[in-house]
Design a protein around this motif. Structure first.
Motif, mmCIF file in Angstrom:
data_model
loop_
_atom_site.group_PDB
_atom_site.id
_atom_site.type_symbol
_atom_site.label_atom_id
_atom_site.label_comp_id
_atom_site.label_asym_id
_atom_site.label_seq_id
_atom_site.Cartn_x
_atom_site.Cartn_y
_atom_site.Cartn_z
ATOM 1 N N ALA A 61 17.132 -0.122 -89.807
ATOM 2 C CA ALA A 61 15.860 0.006 -89.661
ATOM 3 C C ALA A 61 15.028 -1.134 -90.780
ATOM 4 C CB ALA A 61 14.959 1.158 -90.020
ATOM 5 N N CYS A 62 14.288 -1.847 -90.129
ATOM 6 C CA CYS A 62 13.585 -2.988 -91.170
ATOM 7 C C CYS A 62 12.357 -2.316 -91.763
ATOM 8 C CB CYS A 62 13.326 -4.041 -90.322
ATOM 9 S SG CYS A 62 14.529 -5.144 -89.656
ATOM 10 N N GLU A 63 12.130 -2.881 -92.937
ATOM 11 C CA GLU A 63 10.985 -2.349 -93.628
ATOM 12 C C GLU A 63 9.664 -2.594 -92.831
ATOM 13 O OE1 GLU A 63 8.484 -3.894 -97.727
ATOM 14 O OE2 GLU A 63 10.728 -4.138 -97.402
ATOM 15 N N GLY A 64 8.701 -1.605 -92.760
ATOM 16 C CA GLY A 64 7.756 -1.553 -91.886
ATOM 17 C C GLY A 64 7.812 -0.819 -90.670
ATOM 18 N N SER A 65 9.034 -0.411 -90.431
ATOM 19 C CA SER A 65 9.252 0.283 -88.904
ATOM 20 C C SER A 65 8.427 1.389 -88.997
ATOM 21 C CB SER A 65 10.686 0.477 -88.575
ATOM 22 O OG SER A 65 11.226 -0.822 -88.432
ATOM 23 N N ASP A 66 7.451 1.966 -87.960
ATOM 24 C CA ASP A 66 7.029 2.847 -87.873
ATOM 25 C C ASP A 66 7.366 4.104 -87.157
ATOM 26 O OD1 ASP A 66 6.359 2.223 -85.381
ATOM 27 O OD2 ASP A 66 4.468 1.691 -85.556
ATOM 28 N N ALA A 67 8.583 3.912 -86.437
ATOM 29 C CA ALA A 67 9.228 5.099 -85.709
ATOM 30 C C ALA A 67 10.690 4.939 -85.705
ATOM 31 C CB ALA A 67 8.761 4.946 -84.427
ATOM 32 N N PRO A 68 11.607 5.661 -85.673
ATOM 33 C CA PRO A 68 12.817 5.587 -85.535
ATOM 34 C C PRO A 68 13.334 5.040 -84.147
ATOM 35 C CG PRO A 68 12.596 7.996 -85.445
ATOM 36 C CD PRO A 68 11.150 7.342 -85.948
ATOM 37 N N LEU A 69 14.476 4.258 -84.078
ATOM 38 C CA LEU A 69 14.707 3.822 -82.795
ATOM 39 C C LEU A 69 15.125 4.984 -81.584
ATOM 40 C CD1 LEU A 69 15.646 1.182 -81.585
ATOM 41 C CD2 LEU A 69 17.840 1.424 -82.126
ATOM 42 N N SER A 70 15.389 6.057 -81.996
ATOM 43 C CA SER A 70 15.675 7.142 -81.136
ATOM 44 C C SER A 70 14.456 7.617 -80.386
ATOM 45 C CB SER A 70 16.240 8.454 -81.817
ATOM 46 O OG SER A 70 15.421 8.876 -82.951
ATOM 47 N N ASP A 71 13.411 7.306 -80.806
ATOM 48 C CA ASP A 71 12.148 7.625 -80.191
ATOM 49 C C ASP A 71 11.552 6.715 -78.989
ATOM 50 O OD1 ASP A 71 11.630 9.408 -82.121
ATOM 51 O OD2 ASP A 71 9.932 8.515 -82.972
ATOM 52 N N PHE A 72 12.622 5.854 -78.726
ATOM 53 C CA PHE A 72 12.461 4.769 -77.627
ATOM 54 C C PHE A 72 13.219 5.148 -76.430
ATOM 55 C CE2 PHE A 72 10.529 2.694 -81.022
ATOM 56 C CZ PHE A 72 9.358 2.149 -80.731
ATOM 57 N N PRO A 73 12.667 5.741 -75.356
ATOM 58 C CA PRO A 73 13.378 6.045 -74.246
ATOM 59 C C PRO A 73 14.153 4.794 -73.550
ATOM 60 C CG PRO A 73 10.865 5.999 -73.558
ATOM 61 C CD PRO A 73 11.035 5.773 -74.986
ATOM 62 N N GLY A 74 13.726 3.717 -73.700
ATOM 63 C CA GLY A 74 14.544 2.485 -73.016
ATOM 64 C C GLY A 74 15.847 2.189 -73.660
ATOM 65 N N VAL A 75 15.913 2.768 -74.842
ATOM 66 C CA VAL A 75 17.055 2.448 -75.559
ATOM 67 C C VAL A 75 18.239 3.509 -74.811
ATOM 68 C CG1 VAL A 75 18.533 2.898 -77.693
ATOM 69 C CG2 VAL A 75 16.128 1.865 -77.681
ATOM 70 N N GLY A 76 18.054 4.303 -74.365
ATOM 71 C CA GLY A 76 19.063 5.581 -73.680
ATOM 72 C C GLY A 76 19.373 4.904 -72.381
ATOM 73 N N ASN A 77 18.290 4.091 -71.663
ATOM 74 C CA ASN A 77 18.630 3.534 -70.474
ATOM 75 C C ASN A 77 19.514 2.188 -70.453
ATOM 76 O OD1 ASN A 77 17.004 5.566 -69.404
ATOM 77 N ND2 ASN A 77 15.211 4.417 -68.988
ATOM 78 N N ALA A 78 19.566 1.682 -71.665
ATOM 79 C CA ALA A 78 20.264 0.317 -71.698
ATOM 80 C C ALA A 78 20.742 0.406 -73.292
ATOM 81 C CB ALA A 78 19.315 -0.957 -71.570
ATOM 82 N N PRO A 79 21.674 1.477 -73.344
ATOM 83 C CA PRO A 79 22.198 1.475 -74.761
ATOM 84 C C PRO A 79 22.916 -0.068 -75.339
ATOM 85 C CG PRO A 79 23.698 2.842 -73.206
ATOM 86 C CD PRO A 79 22.207 2.308 -72.379
ATOM 87 N N LEU A 80 23.112 -0.115 -76.452
ATOM 88 C CA LEU A 80 23.753 -1.249 -76.847
ATOM 89 C C LEU A 80 25.243 -1.052 -76.611
ATOM 90 C CD1 LEU A 80 22.197 -1.421 -80.676
ATOM 91 C CD2 LEU A 80 21.310 -2.594 -78.557
ATOM 92 N N PRO A 81 25.908 -2.257 -76.485
ATOM 93 C CA PRO A 81 27.132 -2.516 -76.206
ATOM 94 C C PRO A 81 28.144 -1.595 -77.308
ATOM 95 C CG PRO A 81 26.237 -4.544 -75.944
ATOM 96 C CD PRO A 81 25.094 -3.637 -76.526
ATOM 97 N N ASP A 82 29.319 -1.244 -76.968
ATOM 98 C CA ASP A 82 29.955 -0.414 -78.216
ATOM 99 C C ASP A 82 30.526 -1.326 -79.227
ATOM 100 O OD1 ASP A 82 29.873 1.752 -76.078
ATOM 101 O OD2 ASP A 82 31.677 1.399 -75.308
ATOM 102 N N ASP A 83 30.684 -2.649 -78.956
ATOM 103 C CA ASP A 83 31.108 -3.442 -79.930
ATOM 104 C C ASP A 83 29.858 -4.051 -80.881
ATOM 105 O OD1 ASP A 83 30.168 -5.188 -78.006
ATOM 106 O OD2 ASP A 83 31.753 -6.613 -78.604
ATOM 107 N N ALA A 84 28.789 -3.510 -80.473
ATOM 108 C CA ALA A 84 27.543 -3.973 -81.078
ATOM 109 C C ALA A 84 27.721 -4.064 -82.757
ATOM 110 C CB ALA A 84 26.104 -3.461 -80.754
#
Length: 188
Positions: A61-84
């Motif tokens: 997380a970068c400074e100033g972020s206001d929510a954890p990444l897990s709060d974004f439903p789109g991430v679940g629909n397009a998860p990062l690649p395994d080798d990210a």
């Protein structure tokens, strides 16, 4: 009895500074205790610095972020690649921007629905050139970590858009061995 009285008298009449006062002794002991405690506390701070100094205890997380990444439903629909790798994200006002490097960008684009199955990666129907010259850096405001370098290609969807590094040698390939991508997720 006279001998013990004489010793007490000598102690009271002793020159100042010849024997530490109880108050000074207490301050010295407190100083030593503080030093002894500072070493393990400093070690713990160093060991857990990522959890202590990053938003949500997430080193990505970068400074100033206001929510954890897990709060974004789109991430679940397009998860990062395994080798990210080298993953960083910035969240603000219902938008998450995620930067990462991967050699599996085409798979990620197909899974996210931004690139039709079997379509070439640089088909103008699915995306378009992004205005960055060769080697020119770009990083969205607030996003930390390394910048994406041009040339780049942009894929857009309703809730997800992706900006990816293209090869500066082969215009029909992503930068190798791993291209940097910046994905923007918007909450519905």
């Amino acid at each position: 009895m006279g001998g013990s009285g004489r010793a007490d008298t000598q102690t009271e009449d002793a020159a100042p500074g010849s024997r530490p006062r109880p108050r000074r002794r207490l301050l010295r002991r407190l100083g030593v205790v503080a030093l002894v405690l500072a070493v393990p506390v400093g070690g713990l701070v160093w060991l857990f610095q990522d959890d202590l100094f990053h938003p949500f205890g997430d080193a990505r997380a970068c400074e100033g972020s206001d929510a954890p990444l897990s709060d974004f439903p789109g991430v679940g629909n397009a998860p990062l690649p395994d080798d990210a790798s080298d993953v960083h994200y910035f969240t603000q006002d219902g938008t998450a921007q995620v930067s990462f490097r991967s050699s599996r960008i085409p798979e990620f684009l197909h899974r996210s629905g931004l690139l039709a199955e079997g379509a070439p990666p640089f088909d103008k129907q699915d995306g378009g050139a992004y205005g960055l010259g060769d080697g020119e850096p770009d990083r969205p405001q607030g996003l930390c970590g390394p910048a994406l370098r041009g040339p780049a290609w942009m894929y857009g969807g309703t809730f997800v858009s992706v900006l990816v590094e293209r090869s500066d040698i082969n215009p029909d390939a992503f930068r190798g061995p791993a291209a940097r991508a910046v994905v923007t997720y918007r909450s519905p």
